[in-house]
Design an enzyme around this catalytic site. Structure first.
Site, PDB file in Angstrom:
ATOM      1  N   GLU A 123      -8.471   3.575   9.909  1.00 19.05           N
ATOM      2  CA  GLU A 123      -8.765   3.709   8.480  1.00 19.05           C
ATOM      3  C   GLU A 123      -9.355   2.404   7.950  1.00 19.05           C
ATOM      4  OE1 GLU A 123      -6.153   3.272   5.301  1.00 19.05           O
ATOM      5  OE2 GLU A 123      -4.382   2.954   6.530  1.00 19.05           O
ATOM      6  N   GLY A 149      -7.757   7.539  -8.747  1.00 21.74           N
ATOM      7  CA  GLY A 149      -8.016   6.288  -8.040  1.00 21.74           C
ATOM      8  C   GLY A 149      -8.863   6.493  -6.800  1.00 21.74           C
ATOM      9  N   GLU A 150      -8.854   5.461  -5.942  1.00 20.09           N
ATOM     10  CA  GLU A 150      -9.681   5.492  -4.735  1.00 20.09           C
ATOM     11  C   GLU A 150      -9.271   6.613  -3.787  1.00 20.09           C
ATOM     12  OE1 GLU A 150     -11.060   2.392  -1.174  1.00 20.09           O
ATOM     13  OE2 GLU A 150      -9.992   1.665  -2.947  1.00 20.09           O
ATOM     14  N   SER A 192      -7.852   9.440  -4.585  1.00 18.14           N
ATOM     15  CA  SER A 192      -8.261  10.712  -5.178  1.00 18.14           C
ATOM     16  C   SER A 192      -9.755  10.948  -4.978  1.00 18.14           C
ATOM     17  CB  SER A 192      -7.930  10.728  -6.673  1.00 18.14           C
ATOM     18  OG  SER A 192      -6.533  10.687  -6.872  1.00 18.14           O
ATOM     19  N   THR A 231       0.854  -1.176   0.000  1.00 22.45           N
ATOM     20  CA  THR A 231       0.000   0.000   0.000  1.00 22.45           C
ATOM     21  C   THR A 231       0.899   1.238   0.000  1.00 22.45           C
ATOM     22  OG1 THR A 231      -0.109   0.350   2.393  1.00 22.45           O
ATOM     23  CG2 THR A 231      -1.588  -1.306   1.472  1.00 22.45           C
ATOM     24  N   CYS A 232       0.266   2.413   0.081  1.00 29.48           N
ATOM     25  CA  CYS A 232       1.044   3.645   0.050  1.00 29.48           C
ATOM     26  C   CYS A 232       1.906   3.809   1.304  1.00 29.48           C
ATOM     27  CB  CYS A 232       0.122   4.850  -0.106  1.00 29.48           C
ATOM     28  SG  CYS A 232      -1.033   5.086   1.251  1.00 29.48           S
ATOM     29  N   GLY A 248      -4.524  12.384 -10.171  1.00 25.61           N
ATOM     30  CA  GLY A 248      -4.851  10.963 -10.058  1.00 25.61           C
ATOM     31  C   GLY A 248      -6.359  10.772 -10.018  1.00 25.61           C
TER      32      GLY A 248
END
Length: 449
Positions: free
Chosen positions: A114, A191-192, A194, A49-50, A189
């Site tokens: 989260e 994606g999710e 964003s 993940t990030c 971006g």
């Protein structure tokens, strides 16, 4: 069997170090098979993940499995093994299992509670299943982990006013700009992350938003969903000229916004502040942009210091989830312990049923005039006798799962009941099943190559 968790996360590794050990989407499948084929590793799951990269393996030897898991990372990313050791957290068995539960529930995240990571873990597990790099242990464990994480978020208030990196980015922007409703925001971006960013922005009254994305269709759809504008990637420089805040979260492998680009779009005497918030890993924005006058750059590590007003409440809710986790872990460990005695219990029941069938057949042959009802009654009572006779031995066998000398006592039970050959057949079937799965996995891997 032992479970190992190898984690590269924000606590021990910097953004630079996490970028070096980050798997892109197209890397995961070959990496899974390479890891699974390491010595002593029987099952494997990887997700990136990030903010973290996580490797989970089932191994038959702790030390060997630990070494080859770390060595896999070292060789895969061409990074010295000592460096891998310095930036990774290694947990084994109970600690590894507990770590997985906490990660899935968002209790180990930079922003407590989260929910995004649960979906990422679920996807990683499903992919590993499809690639046949999981087996009995992980198939059971990950399903339990996902179930508890879902329960934790649905049965507690930890998800209220949900916090994620995108939420934290918007909170940072609110601290910098007194009236965030008046600023112009560029979201890089589609994606999710964003989408979460746009949701948080519009929820805070921001109406002037622009989405820049490489894929035109995805970018347009996202912009329209939040009543914003869309601009293609080749217009990024022009879009930056009229922007107050950039929040970036693409999957690009290299910097999209560079120092040179910012210098081109900013005048030397420009007094207007430009805030660049990079929530992507690998990073989208060159940190050297800070060298440009009135340009301020923040990355995911900077956001870790932002704590929302509900953090104390979240910690209280987290305790409830921890209690759920403790209960689930104990149930899973009990299940694991039972796997060692199950073949003996199955063999007892198999032999008992064989005796029942043989004896019942003999009775019906000697008493051919028995009615269907009489046969049913006799069969039922015979099974009842067998079940009552086996109840105490089976209970005793289950208790051996917790005994240090259980293996010796199990062998004695096999001799007493004369079930050695049946137990051997059960183990043989299990072994053949594992070989078939491994063969299927390798065939699928060869087809892909």
């Amino acid at each position: 069997m032992h479970v190992i968790a190898l984690s590269i996360n924000y606590r021990k590794a910097s953004v630079d170090e996490r970028e070096q050990l980050n798997f892109s989407d197209h890397d995961i499948v070959p990496a899974l098979h390479t890891l699974r084929d390491q010595k002593s590793i029987l099952e494997a799951v990887i997700f990136s993940t990030c903010n973290r990269t996580e490797l989970y393996v089932v191994t038959d030897q702790v030390h060997t499995g630990s070494y080859y898991t770390r060595n896999f990372l070292s060789e895969y990313f061409n990074i010295p093994l000592e460096t891998v050791k310095n930036v990774t957290e290694l947990k084994v068995n109970d600690e590894a299992i507990h770590h997985l539960y906490r990660v899935a529930a968002g209790l180990d995240s930079m922003v407590l509670g989260e929910t995004q990571i649960l979906g990422q873990i679920r996807d990683a597990f499903i992919l590993a299943q499809e690639e046949h790099t999981t087996g009995k242990i992980f198939n059971r464990l990950f399903k339990e982990v996902i179930t508890i994480a879902k329960r934790g978020h649905s049965e507690t208030d930890i998800s209220k006013n949900a916090v994620s990196m995108s939420y934290a980015a918007v909170e940072l922007a609110k601290k910098i700009f007194t009236n965030i409703q008046d600023v112009k925001v560029l979201v890089l971006g589609a994606g999710e992350m964003s989408e979460e960013t746009l949701l948080n922005l519009t929820s805070n009254g921001v109406s002037d938003v622009t989405v820049v994305n490489r894929n035109r269709d995805n970018g347009k759809q996202l912009a329209e969903r939040y009543l914003g504008q869309f601009r293609p990637m080749d217009e990024l420089e022009d879009a930056l000229k009229d922007t107050d805040i950039v929040i970036s979260s693409t999957g690009a492998p290299n910097f999209i916004i560079t120092e040179e680009m910012i210098k081109r779009v900013r005048n030397l005497d420009d007094e207007r502040s430009l805030i660049l918030i990079d929530i992507a890993v690998p990073r989208d924005i060159d940190p050297n942009v800070n060298n440009v006058n009135n340009v301020h750059h923040y990355n995911v590590d900077d956001l870790s210091g932002i704590v929302d007003d509900n953090l104390k409440k979240r910690k209280e809710e987290a305790k409830k989830i921890e209690a759920m986790i403790d209960t689930s872990i104990q149930e899973f460990l009990n299940w694991v312990e039972m796997q060692g005695v199950r073949p003996v219990i199955e063999a007892m029941r198999t032999k008992a049923l064989n005796i029942h069938e043989t004896t019942f057949e003999s009775i019906t042959n000697k008493l051919p005039d028995l009615t269907k009802r009489e046969k049913t009654i006799i069969s039922k009572h015979m099974k009842s006798i067998i079940n009552q006779m086996l109840r105490d031995p089976i209970t005793y066998t289950k208790e051996l799962a917790d005994e240090r000398k259980g293996a010796v006592q199990l062998t004695e039970l096999e001799h007493i009941f004369g079930i050695e050959s049946i137990v051997e057949d059960i183990h043989k079937r299990q072994h053949e099943s594992l070989q078939a799965i491994d063969k299927l996995r390798k065939e699928k891997q060869n087809v892909r190559k």
